[in-house]
Design an enzyme around this catalytic site. Structure first.
Site, PDB file in Angstrom:
ATOM      1  N   GLY A   1       0.871  -1.115  -0.178  1.00 35.75           N
ATOM      2  CA  GLY A   1      -0.130   0.089   0.131  1.00 35.75           C
ATOM      3  C   GLY A   1       0.938   1.280  -0.043  1.00 35.75           C
ATOM      4  O   GLY A   1       0.631   2.107  -0.700  1.00 35.75           O
TER       5      GLY A   1
ATOM      6  N   TYR B   1      17.149 -24.568  -1.546  1.00 30.69           N
ATOM      7  CA  TYR B   1      17.888 -23.142  -2.054  1.00 30.69           C
ATOM      8  C   TYR B   1      17.419 -22.804  -3.572  1.00 30.69           C
ATOM      9  O   TYR B   1      16.871 -21.842  -3.798  1.00 30.69           O
ATOM     10  CB  TYR B   1      19.422 -23.142  -1.815  1.00 30.69           C
ATOM     11  CG  TYR B   1      20.032 -21.977  -2.369  1.00 30.69           C
ATOM     12  CD1 TYR B   1      20.022 -20.525  -1.512  1.00 30.69           C
ATOM     13  CD2 TYR B   1      20.447 -21.664  -3.419  1.00 30.69           C
ATOM     14  CE1 TYR B   1      20.342 -19.380  -2.068  1.00 30.69           C
ATOM     15  CE2 TYR B   1      21.129 -20.526  -3.993  1.00 30.69           C
ATOM     16  CZ  TYR B   1      21.204 -19.490  -3.152  1.00 30.69           C
ATOM     17  OH  TYR B   1      21.483 -18.376  -3.718  1.00 30.69           O
TER      18      TYR B   1
END
Length: 308
Positions: free
Chosen positions: A154, A192
């Site tokens: 936002g 990973y």
């Protein structure tokens, strides 16, 4: 004769290693006065170099990390190098969802701007778990930054045009996501690789969602960098890797250049959602450009971090 051959071979080897480690440097000198930059893990390595570059350009720089002692030291050094006193740190543990939510709440209360979010912090391939029972790599590298970005989205939209830069790795190409077991943690290196692939999908979906809203997103492979990621391993492994990194890896300063480029260069805005290597938009393996998978990962991630 033997001595001359040895010297010649050494010189050729040295020049070859320098050629392997060559990198483009960001030449854009744009100022960032009045802008706020948030960098996760900005107390060392690529993150610290990036934070310093942002501070030199006049930005208000906030480094978010878990170790407050290291953060305080890094802030002092960044201020001294950049001659910018508008540098500070905040506590953030990406391995803890509550810490992320608390951080965002405090950040939004204190800071009126967020122009550039750099999701830099990351975990190497370790067999460990977060406080919320996610595999450490996937939990920190993807889910932690996913939640952080969404909670700050936002403010990013309010400050548009703004940017989100997420560090990934070319190791993404060695694995695909398994939606039956996103929290996979059997082989740390594979976990990973999956987390780095998730970073790429996240960036692509974020760019699609923010199209026309003033927020652009980029994933960056900084290269293989001489950072302190080996601190999570044994002394013997660290010694061996120090030799390898000295020979083949690039400096943190060089590794930060593509991140800096994506943060300041105007030309990158035409490639929102793109994957950048060596200050240029690069191609991806076909499976890493699947919009359906990217959307599916976004929805799954929302459920995992209880965002919806």
């Amino acid at each position: 004769m033997y001595l001359l051959c040895t010297i010649a071979a050494s010189l050729i080897s040295f020049l070859f290693l320098k050629w392997l480690k060559r990198r483009r440097f960001c030449m854009d000198v744009k100022r960032l006065d009045g802008k706020t930059v948030l960098i996760t893990g900005g107390n060392s390595g690529i993150g610290k170099e990036t934070a310093t570059a942002m501070a030199i350009r006049g930005a208000r720089v906030i480094i978010a990390c878990r170790d407050m002692e290291k953060a305080e030291k890094a802030v002092r050094e960044i201020k001294a190098t950049s001659h910018n006193l508008n540098v500070l740190h905040m506590h953030l543990d990406l391995a803890n969802m509550r810490s992320i939510r608390d951080f965002c709440k405090t950040f939004l209360q204190r800071e009126k701007r967020l122009d550039i979010l750099i999701n830099n912090a990351g975990m190497p391939s370790v067999l460990d778990w977060t406080d919320d029972s996610f595999s450490m790599c996937f939990g920190v590298n993807h889910l932690g930054h996913f939640l952080l970005t969404n909670l700050l989205l936002g403010r990013l939209k309010e400050c548009a045009p703004s940017r989100v830069i997420t560090l990934t790795c070319s190791a993404y190409k060695y694995q695909k996501l398994d939606f039956q077991d996103l929290n996979y943690n059997l082989f740390p290196f594979f976990t990973y690789c999956r987390s780095k692939l998730a970073n790429i999908y996240f960036t692509q979906e974020l760019a699609r969602m923010m199209e026309g809203k003033g927020v652009t997103a980029y994933s960056v492979h900084p290269g293989y960098v001489q950072s302190n990621w080996t601190c999570h391993y044994s002394i013997l492994f660290r010694i061996v890797m120090q030799v390898i990194m000295f020979m083949f890896f690039v400096s943190c300063e060089a590794g930060a250049q593509t991140v800096i480029h994506c943060a300041v260069a105007d030309e990158v805005t035409a490639h929102s959602g793109g994957y950048f290597v060596d200050c240029r938009c690069a191609s991806l393996r076909p499976f890493a450009k699947d919009a359906g998978v990217a959307r599916k990962l976004w929805e799954a991630s929302e459920r995992m971090v209880k965002l919806a």
